[in-house]
Every structure is written in C-alpha cells, then in structure tokens.
Design an enzyme around this catalytic site. Sequence first.
Site, PDB file in Angstrom:
ATOM      1  N   HIS A  70      -3.067 -94.652  33.588  1.00 52.10           N
ATOM      2  CA  HIS A  70      -4.548 -95.596  33.883  1.00 52.10           C
ATOM      3  C   HIS A  70      -5.567 -95.540  32.854  1.00 52.10           C
ATOM      4  O   HIS A  70      -6.284 -96.112  32.456  1.00 52.10           O
ATOM      5  CB  HIS A  70      -4.801 -95.588  35.005  1.00 52.10           C
ATOM      6  N   HIS A  95     -12.299 -89.418  28.075  1.00 48.74           N
ATOM      7  CA  HIS A  95     -11.333 -90.630  28.164  1.00 48.74           C
ATOM      8  C   HIS A  95     -11.976 -91.942  27.647  1.00 48.74           C
ATOM      9  O   HIS A  95     -13.376 -91.840  27.548  1.00 48.74           O
ATOM     10  CB  HIS A  95     -10.892 -90.618  29.427  1.00 48.74           C
ATOM     11  N   HIS A  97     -12.430 -96.324  28.095  1.00 54.51           N
ATOM     12  CA  HIS A  97     -12.456 -97.641  28.953  1.00 54.51           C
ATOM     13  C   HIS A  97     -12.347 -98.646  27.927  1.00 54.51           C
ATOM     14  O   HIS A  97     -13.062 -98.713  26.897  1.00 54.51           O
ATOM     15  CB  HIS A  97     -13.437 -97.880  29.933  1.00 54.51           C
ATOM     16  N   GLU A 108     -17.876-100.312  30.182  1.00 56.54           N
ATOM     17  CA  GLU A 108     -18.099-100.397  31.592  1.00 56.54           C
ATOM     18  C   GLU A 108     -19.681-100.821  31.980  1.00 56.54           C
ATOM     19  O   GLU A 108     -20.097-101.613  32.842  1.00 56.54           O
ATOM     20  CB  GLU A 108     -17.964 -99.055  32.390  1.00 56.54           C
ATOM     21  N   HIS A 121     -16.289 -91.662  27.630  1.00 54.23           N
ATOM     22  CA  HIS A 121     -16.805 -90.844  28.669  1.00 54.23           C
ATOM     23  C   HIS A 121     -16.548 -89.574  28.377  1.00 54.23           C
ATOM     24  O   HIS A 121     -15.326 -89.228  28.306  1.00 54.23           O
ATOM     25  CB  HIS A 121     -16.392 -91.413  30.044  1.00 54.23           C
ATOM     26  N   THR A 202     -16.386 -94.261  38.197  1.00 54.56           N
ATOM     27  CA  THR A 202     -16.119 -95.567  37.926  1.00 54.56           C
ATOM     28  C   THR A 202     -14.657 -95.884  38.583  1.00 54.56           C
ATOM     29  O   THR A 202     -14.306 -97.173  38.476  1.00 54.56           O
ATOM     30  CB  THR A 202     -16.288 -95.997  36.597  1.00 54.56           C
ATOM     31  N   THR A 203     -13.957 -94.898  38.846  1.00 50.10           N
ATOM     32  CA  THR A 203     -12.565 -95.187  39.631  1.00 50.10           C
ATOM     33  C   THR A 203     -12.472 -94.766  41.089  1.00 50.10           C
ATOM     34  O   THR A 203     -13.246 -93.603  41.270  1.00 50.10           O
ATOM     35  CB  THR A 203     -11.613 -94.686  38.814  1.00 50.10           C
TER      36      THR A 203
HETATM   37  C1  SG5 Z   1     -10.696 -92.197  34.331  1.00 46.29           C
HETATM   38  O1  SG5 Z   1     -11.817 -92.055  34.902  1.00 46.29           O
HETATM   39  C2  SG5 Z   1      -9.930 -90.524  34.162  1.00 46.29           C
HETATM   40  C3  SG5 Z   1     -10.239 -89.778  35.400  1.00 46.29           C
HETATM   41  C4  SG5 Z   1     -12.001 -89.953  35.677  1.00 46.29           C
HETATM   42  C5  SG5 Z   1     -12.070 -91.372  36.245  1.00 46.29           C
HETATM   43  O2  SG5 Z   1      -9.614 -92.627  35.428  1.00 46.29           O
HETATM   44  O3  SG5 Z   1      -8.806 -90.611  34.029  1.00 46.29           O
HETATM   45  C6  SG5 Z   1      -8.200 -90.439  32.719  1.00 46.29           C
HETATM   46  O4  SG5 Z   1      -8.680 -90.151  31.721  1.00 46.29           O
HETATM   47  C7  SG5 Z   1      -6.763 -90.275  32.942  1.00 46.29           C
HETATM   48  C8  SG5 Z   1      -6.172 -89.762  31.718  1.00 46.29           C
HETATM   49  O5  SG5 Z   1     -10.183 -88.636  35.066  1.00 46.29           O
HETATM   50  C9  SG5 Z   1      -9.185 -87.759  35.641  1.00 46.29           C
HETATM   51  O6  SG5 Z   1      -8.397 -88.468  36.490  1.00 46.29           O
HETATM   52  C10 SG5 Z   1      -9.015 -86.257  35.332  1.00 46.29           C
HETATM   53  C11 SG5 Z   1      -9.269 -85.371  36.748  1.00 46.29           C
HETATM   54  O7  SG5 Z   1     -11.987 -89.078  36.715  1.00 46.29           O
HETATM   55  C12 SG5 Z   1     -12.638 -87.907  36.768  1.00 46.29           C
HETATM   56  O8  SG5 Z   1     -13.259 -87.688  35.676  1.00 46.29           O
HETATM   57  C13 SG5 Z   1     -12.685 -87.255  38.113  1.00 46.29           C
HETATM   58  C14 SG5 Z   1     -13.609 -85.841  37.974  1.00 46.29           C
HETATM   59  C15 SG5 Z   1     -13.815 -91.389  36.534  1.00 46.29           C
HETATM   60  O9  SG5 Z   1     -14.504 -90.986  35.502  1.00 46.29           O
HETATM   61  S1  SG5 Z   1     -15.467 -91.674  34.979  1.00 46.29           S
HETATM   62  O10 SG5 Z   1     -16.341 -92.029  36.263  1.00 46.29           O
HETATM   63  O11 SG5 Z   1     -16.255 -90.998  34.097  1.00 46.29           O
HETATM   64  N1  SG5 Z   1     -15.116 -93.088  34.566  1.00 46.29           N
HETATM   65 ZN    ZN Z   2     -14.588 -93.229  32.555  1.00 52.45          ZN
END
Ligand code: SG5
Ligand code: ZN
Length: 266
Positions: A70, A95, A97, A108, A121, A202-203
């Site tokens: 994702h 990561h 978006h 976002e 982020h 945000t997820t």
């Molecule tokens: C992304 O955003 C990240 C999540 C992250 C959420 O979906 O996923 C990736 O980058 C997947 C490759 O990171 C993870 O799944 C790692 C644990 O969730 C977190 O960082 C939970 C601590 C939401 O993060 S955000 O609010 O900064 N967008």
């Molecule tokens: Zn994010």
Amino acid sequence: GLTNVSLLIHTGPDGEKAWPKKYPFCGGVFQSPIDFHKAILQYDSNLLPLEFIGYDVPSTDQFTLINNGHSVKMYLSPAMSIRNLPFEYTASQLHLHWGNQNKSEGSEHTVGGKHFAAELHIVHYNSEKYPDITAAMDKADGLAVLAVLLEIGPFSPSYEKIFRHFRNVKYKDQKVLVPGFNVQELLPDRLDEYYRYEGSLTTPPCYPSVLWTVFRHPVKISQEQLLALETAMYCTERDDPEPLEMVDNFRNVQDFHERLVFISFR
Ligand code: SG5
Ligand code: ZN
C-alpha cells in the site's frame, strides 16, 4: 490488520468511507490529514526549529526499502531522533503518499484547499516513554510525524537516492537495501516555518496519536521523478494475474471541528 489495508482501500466500496466500520478510530476525533486555512491558524512564538540528531547516516549503513502493498517504506536508524518537541522522538520509517499520472493531486495535507503533488512522512515514536513504535502507536503522546509537501520543479538528487531503487521494489513484499545518506536533505531548506497540530495516523487504524509537523515550504522534485513515483509500483505480487497499480494512496482531508493549528510563522 494492516496487511488487509493492502489493496488500498482509499477508493471504492471498501474505500476510506468504510474504514470506521472496521476501525472505529477512523470515524473519531483528531483525524488527519486536514486543510490548513486562515480561520484555524494561530501563530505560536514558542515553536522553535526542530533539531535533527543522527540524520546524517553514513553510506556504509544501509536502509531497507520495502513495498508492502500500500506504500513504499524505508526503515530508518534508531540513532536518528528529533529534539525540540515535548518529548524525545526516535525515527522509525519514512514513506510517501501520491496520486496518479493523470492528475496533479497526491498530497494528504492541503493548504487553502490546494493539494500538492505528493507528500513524504517521516514517522517517529516517543522513545522517552515507550520502548518501541508498536507500544507507542496507540498512545495520545506516542508518535511524531514530519511531513514534507512535494511539488514539481528541478530534479532532486536527494530524493533520487530513494527513487532510483523503486524498480527493485515494483511488487508487494519486495525489498532492497539503500545506502545511508543525510536524511535532512529530504526536508526543505526553511526548517523554521511549519504547521503543528495534534492528529492521527492517516491509514487504519487511524489512532489519534500523532503530533504533526508539516513544513510550510514544499520541496521540488522533477516531473520525471513524480512520474516514476506514480507508475513504478504495484500493490500486488510479481506473479499476480491481475496486477494493481499503486496509485492514489492518500486520504481525504478530515473535519477539523473546534481545533486550531499552530504556526511558527506570521
Ligand atoms: C503508511 O502510513 C505506512 C504505515 C503507516 C501509515 O501506510 O505504510 C507504509 O509505508 C507501508 C510500506 O507504516 C507501516 O505500516 C509501518 C508500521 O503506519 C504507521 O506508521 C504506524 C505507526 C500511517 O502513517 S501516517 O499517518 O504517517 N500516514
Ligand atoms: Zn503517511
């Protein structure tokens, strides 16, 4: 769990409108992202520039970059931390978006209703109070995320240090090692001007656990680099007969209710 968030869920019947059914926090308070507009902004003279510790990572160290279906995520070094927040926060991962190649919206957070092309982020956890990110992620004071808005401009050699590896993580669960570099290069030159508010992941599961710092000044990447981000990866595994492009993995802006965003600039 989060793995089911894979086939991303931002649009369609199982899209973000359906998140609260399975993840109640997604329909709750303090949600992110939000739109930054005049009526909610308040200058705060206490907002100092952040200090970055250990962000200049030697090239002999390596970061793991992974496509998890994702987003694309790069694990960071526990030697990286930020100061000048209410607690000490240790880096966990970064990561991005983004949107898709047919539109210019992928960020976002928005400013006065305007989307940027993409958003970076950098996720940190409160290492003064919690042993690791898992323990911290559902606590009100658990996380601090730095956000950088990305827009089109000249080629960015710094972002290319990540983007050049996308072809090695095209499919879900693929990983590659990225040589260390100065992660501060991904941030804008002006570190003193930012938006600060209390929000959420945000997820799903959308925990209201994030102290957000969104830098006011966007960073520029080239049209070609943005296209690479928008077209390089799939949510699906290599041998999946129905490949699904990884696009539009941003959440829509959320109601801000009675809250305020503090700004470090006038
Ligand atoms: C992304 O955003 C990240 C999540 C992250 C959420 O979906 O996923 C990736 O980058 C997947 C490759 O990171 C993870 O799944 C790692 C644990 O969730 C977190 O960082 C939970 C601590 C939401 O993060 S955000 O609010 O900064 N967008
Ligand atoms: Zn994010």
